[in-house]
Design a protein around this motif. Structure first.
Motif, PDB file in Angstrom:
ATOM      1  N   LEU A 187       0.825  -1.210   0.000  1.00  0.00           N
ATOM      2  CA  LEU A 187       0.000   0.000   0.000  1.00  0.00           C
ATOM      3  C   LEU A 187       0.857   1.255   0.000  1.00  0.00           C
ATOM      4  N   ALA A 188       1.960   1.238   0.736  1.00  0.00           N
ATOM      5  CA  ALA A 188       2.851   2.399   0.760  1.00  0.00           C
ATOM      6  C   ALA A 188       3.471   2.632  -0.623  1.00  0.00           C
ATOM      7  N   ALA A 189       3.946   1.571  -1.251  1.00  0.00           N
ATOM      8  CA  ALA A 189       4.543   1.709  -2.585  1.00  0.00           C
ATOM      9  C   ALA A 189       3.492   2.139  -3.604  1.00  0.00           C
ATOM     10  N   GLY A 190       2.303   1.584  -3.517  1.00  0.00           N
ATOM     11  CA  GLY A 190       1.227   1.975  -4.425  1.00  0.00           C
ATOM     12  C   GLY A 190       0.832   3.430  -4.248  1.00  0.00           C
ATOM     13  N   GLY A 191       0.778   3.892  -3.004  1.00  0.00           N
ATOM     14  CA  GLY A 191       0.455   5.293  -2.740  1.00  0.00           C
ATOM     15  C   GLY A 191       1.495   6.236  -3.315  1.00  0.00           C
ATOM     16  N   LEU A 192       2.769   5.873  -3.149  1.00  0.00           N
ATOM     17  CA  LEU A 192       3.833   6.701  -3.720  1.00  0.00           C
ATOM     18  C   LEU A 192       3.757   6.724  -5.244  1.00  0.00           C
ATOM     19  N   TRP A 193       3.463   5.582  -5.845  1.00  0.00           N
ATOM     20  CA  TRP A 193       3.349   5.518  -7.307  1.00  0.00           C
ATOM     21  C   TRP A 193       2.196   6.379  -7.802  1.00  0.00           C
ATOM     22  N   LYS A 194       1.053   6.328  -7.099  1.00  0.00           N
ATOM     23  CA  LYS A 194      -0.100   7.128  -7.509  1.00  0.00           C
ATOM     24  C   LYS A 194       0.198   8.609  -7.361  1.00  0.00           C
ATOM     25  N   MET A 195       0.892   9.003  -6.298  1.00  0.00           N
ATOM     26  CA  MET A 195       1.250  10.411  -6.120  1.00  0.00           C
ATOM     27  C   MET A 195       2.149  10.874  -7.263  1.00  0.00           C
ATOM     28  N   HIS A 196       3.105  10.032  -7.653  1.00  0.00           N
ATOM     29  CA  HIS A 196       3.980  10.359  -8.776  1.00  0.00           C
ATOM     30  C   HIS A 196       3.173  10.494 -10.069  1.00  0.00           C
ATOM     31  N   HIS A 197       2.260   9.565 -10.284  1.00  0.00           N
ATOM     32  CA  HIS A 197       1.431   9.583 -11.493  1.00  0.00           C
ATOM     33  C   HIS A 197       0.563  10.840 -11.543  1.00  0.00           C
ATOM     34  N   GLN A 239       0.650  13.801 -14.333  1.00  0.00           N
ATOM     35  CA  GLN A 239      -0.593  14.134 -15.025  1.00  0.00           C
ATOM     36  C   GLN A 239      -0.894  15.629 -14.899  1.00  0.00           C
ATOM     37  N   ARG A 240      -0.645  16.192 -13.723  1.00  0.00           N
ATOM     38  CA  ARG A 240      -0.871  17.622 -13.498  1.00  0.00           C
ATOM     39  C   ARG A 240       0.057  18.457 -14.382  1.00  0.00           C
ATOM     40  N   LYS A 241       1.334  18.054 -14.495  1.00  0.00           N
ATOM     41  CA  LYS A 241       2.285  18.789 -15.332  1.00  0.00           C
ATOM     42  C   LYS A 241       1.887  18.718 -16.806  1.00  0.00           C
ATOM     43  N   THR A 242       1.432  17.548 -17.245  1.00  0.00           N
ATOM     44  CA  THR A 242       1.006  17.395 -18.640  1.00  0.00           C
ATOM     45  C   THR A 242      -0.223  18.244 -18.923  1.00  0.00           C
ATOM     46  N   ARG A 243      -1.162  18.238 -18.006  1.00  0.00           N
ATOM     47  CA  ARG A 243      -2.380  19.032 -18.182  1.00  0.00           C
ATOM     48  C   ARG A 243      -2.044  20.520 -18.228  1.00  0.00           C
TER      49      ARG A 243
END
Length: 64
Positions: free
Chosen positions: A28-38, A42-46
């Motif tokens: 869950l910790a690794a998944g949370g970090l990955w989602k935050m990175h994603h 996504q925000r930078k691309t938008r």
């Protein structure tokens, strides 16, 4: 001396529940970090495409 007992630590096998809880927490910790990175990417691309659409930036190199 012959009457003294030496106490040794007994080794147990791995605890299945403990292993599952640790694995779940790490996953869950690794998944949370990955989602935050994603989300950050996504925000930078938008933001880039918003600037491009408004005409504030251009991807075409101006000829001199």
């Amino acid at each position: 001396m012959a009457g003294h007992k030496v106490v040794h630590a007994t080794l147990k096998g791995p605890s299945v529940v403990k292993e599952l809880v640790i694995g779940l927490a790490l996953g869950l910790a690794a998944g949370g970090l990955w989602k935050m990175h994603h989300w950050n990417e996504q925000r930078k691309t938008r933001a880039f495409y918003d600037l491009l659409e408004r005409g504030e930036i251009s991807v075409v190199h101006p000829e001199e």
